[in-house]
Design a protein around this motif. Structure first.
Motif, PDB file in Angstrom:
ATOM      1  N   LEU A   1       0.878  -1.168   0.000  1.00  0.00           N
ATOM      2  CA  LEU A   1       0.000   0.000   0.000  1.00  0.00           C
ATOM      3  C   LEU A   1       0.912   1.213   0.000  1.00  0.00           C
ATOM      4  N   GLN A   2       0.548   2.211  -0.804  1.00  0.00           N
ATOM      5  CA  GLN A   2       1.359   3.422  -0.909  1.00  0.00           C
ATOM      6  C   GLN A   2       0.477   4.639  -0.760  1.00  0.00           C
ATOM      7  N   ASP A   3       1.057   5.682  -0.195  1.00  0.00           N
ATOM      8  CA  ASP A   3       0.312   6.934  -0.104  1.00  0.00           C
ATOM      9  C   ASP A   3       0.398   7.671  -1.444  1.00  0.00           C
ATOM     10  N   ALA A   4      -0.191   8.841  -1.525  1.00  0.00           N
ATOM     11  CA  ALA A   4      -0.240   9.604  -2.774  1.00  0.00           C
ATOM     12  C   ALA A   4       1.155   9.993  -3.270  1.00  0.00           C
ATOM     13  N   GLN A   5       2.129  10.066  -2.385  1.00  0.00           N
ATOM     14  CA  GLN A   5       3.499  10.396  -2.785  1.00  0.00           C
ATOM     15  C   GLN A   5       4.305   9.145  -3.167  1.00  0.00           C
ATOM     16  N   GLY A   6       3.675   7.988  -3.114  1.00  0.00           N
ATOM     17  CA  GLY A   6       4.342   6.754  -3.505  1.00  0.00           C
ATOM     18  C   GLY A   6       5.116   6.073  -2.407  1.00  0.00           C
ATOM     19  N   ARG A   7       5.024   6.573  -1.178  1.00  0.00           N
ATOM     20  CA  ARG A   7       5.735   5.936  -0.058  1.00  0.00           C
ATOM     21  C   ARG A   7       4.923   4.737   0.439  1.00  0.00           C
TER      22      ARG A   7
ATOM     23  N   ARG B   1      -5.798   2.216  -7.798  1.00  0.00           N
ATOM     24  CA  ARG B   1      -5.968   3.375  -6.923  1.00  0.00           C
ATOM     25  C   ARG B   1      -6.948   2.992  -5.819  1.00  0.00           C
ATOM     26  N   ILE B   2      -6.650   3.458  -4.603  1.00  0.00           N
ATOM     27  CA  ILE B   2      -7.577   3.261  -3.490  1.00  0.00           C
ATOM     28  C   ILE B   2      -7.856   4.620  -2.855  1.00  0.00           C
ATOM     29  N   VAL B   3      -9.021   4.744  -2.299  1.00  0.00           N
ATOM     30  CA  VAL B   3      -9.377   5.960  -1.576  1.00  0.00           C
ATOM     31  C   VAL B   3      -9.663   5.543  -0.139  1.00  0.00           C
ATOM     32  N   GLU B   4      -8.877   6.094   0.771  1.00  0.00           N
ATOM     33  CA  GLU B   4      -9.023   5.772   2.191  1.00  0.00           C
ATOM     34  C   GLU B   4     -10.316   6.401   2.724  1.00  0.00           C
TER      35      GLU B   4
ATOM     36  N   GLY C   1      -4.428   6.683  -2.515  1.00  0.00           N
ATOM     37  CA  GLY C   1      -3.205   5.895  -2.467  1.00  0.00           C
ATOM     38  C   GLY C   1      -3.238   4.816  -3.529  1.00  0.00           C
ATOM     39  N   LEU C   2      -2.299   3.908  -3.421  1.00  0.00           N
ATOM     40  CA  LEU C   2      -2.184   2.815  -4.388  1.00  0.00           C
ATOM     41  C   LEU C   2      -2.036   1.495  -3.665  1.00  0.00           C
ATOM     42  N   VAL C   3      -2.546   0.465  -4.269  1.00  0.00           N
ATOM     43  CA  VAL C   3      -2.244  -0.896  -3.850  1.00  0.00           C
ATOM     44  C   VAL C   3      -1.552  -1.543  -5.047  1.00  0.00           C
TER      45      VAL C   3
END
Length: 191
Positions: A29-35, A108-111, A117-119
């Protein structure tokens, strides 16, 4: 009803936790910045890093510099379109310094708080790619062998004709004929 709903939710969460933790594919799982905010245990098998060591890092930190642009474009596309088709052949550096070939996809995922973020999922295909390369090489060698066999067969047919005519000429010429030695040289060369 609330207790039943909580029990069902707990069962569902346990089921998905077991699926993720026992998957052969690495899941992040990654946040919007790719971390990376989560990495499944299989990342240890594929890249050699314990999940805790990759948290806060980006996938591009592990990808080969020649593949970084492909990965960046794919992840940008995910953020715009919502998903990406299977991406093949990206090289990721293993902790031991070797390169692993990974194919994967992302969505893409939306918390619940609205954060995007991304999965991502990735499968190590290094062994399969190496075996395909070996098979391709063996097929090329087989084709060369068939070609060489065909050329040898054709050449053998030509030599058979030369030997046959040489023997006929030698029988007709006799040992004292001027051309006997030359025809005999042709026969020996063909032999």
């Amino acid at each position: 009803q609330r207790r039943e709903a909580m029990a069902a939710l707990g069962t569902s969460e346990e089921r998905y936790r077991l699926l993720v933790e026992n998957s052969a594919d690495m899941i992040t799982l990654q946040d919007a910045q790719g971390r990376m905010t989560f990495a499944s245990p299989s990342i240890s098998r594929i890249l050699g890093f314990p999940p805790a060591e990759v948290l806060g890092r980006r996938l591009r930190d592990f990808v080969h510099e020649d593949d970084a642009k492909v990965l960046a474009m794919a992840l940008d596309e995910v953020l715009m379109r919502g998903f990406t088709p299977l991406i093949r052949g990206l090289r990721f550096r293993h902790r031991d310094g070797t390169w692993r070939i990974v194919e994967g996809s992302a969505a893409r995922i939306v918390e619940p708080d609205g954060a995007v973020g991304l999965v991502t999922t990735g499968r190590d295909t290094t062994e399969r790619v190496q075996l395909e390369g070996q098979l391709h090489q063996a097929q090329k060698m087989g084709a060369v062998g068939r070609l060489a066999g065909g050329v040898a067969h054709d050449f053998n047919n030509l030599l058979t004709v030369i030997l046959g005519y040489s023997n006929l000429l030698l029988d007709q010429l006799g040992d004292d004929h001027v051309l006997y030695q030359e025809v005999d040289e042709i026969k020996r060369a063909a032999d």
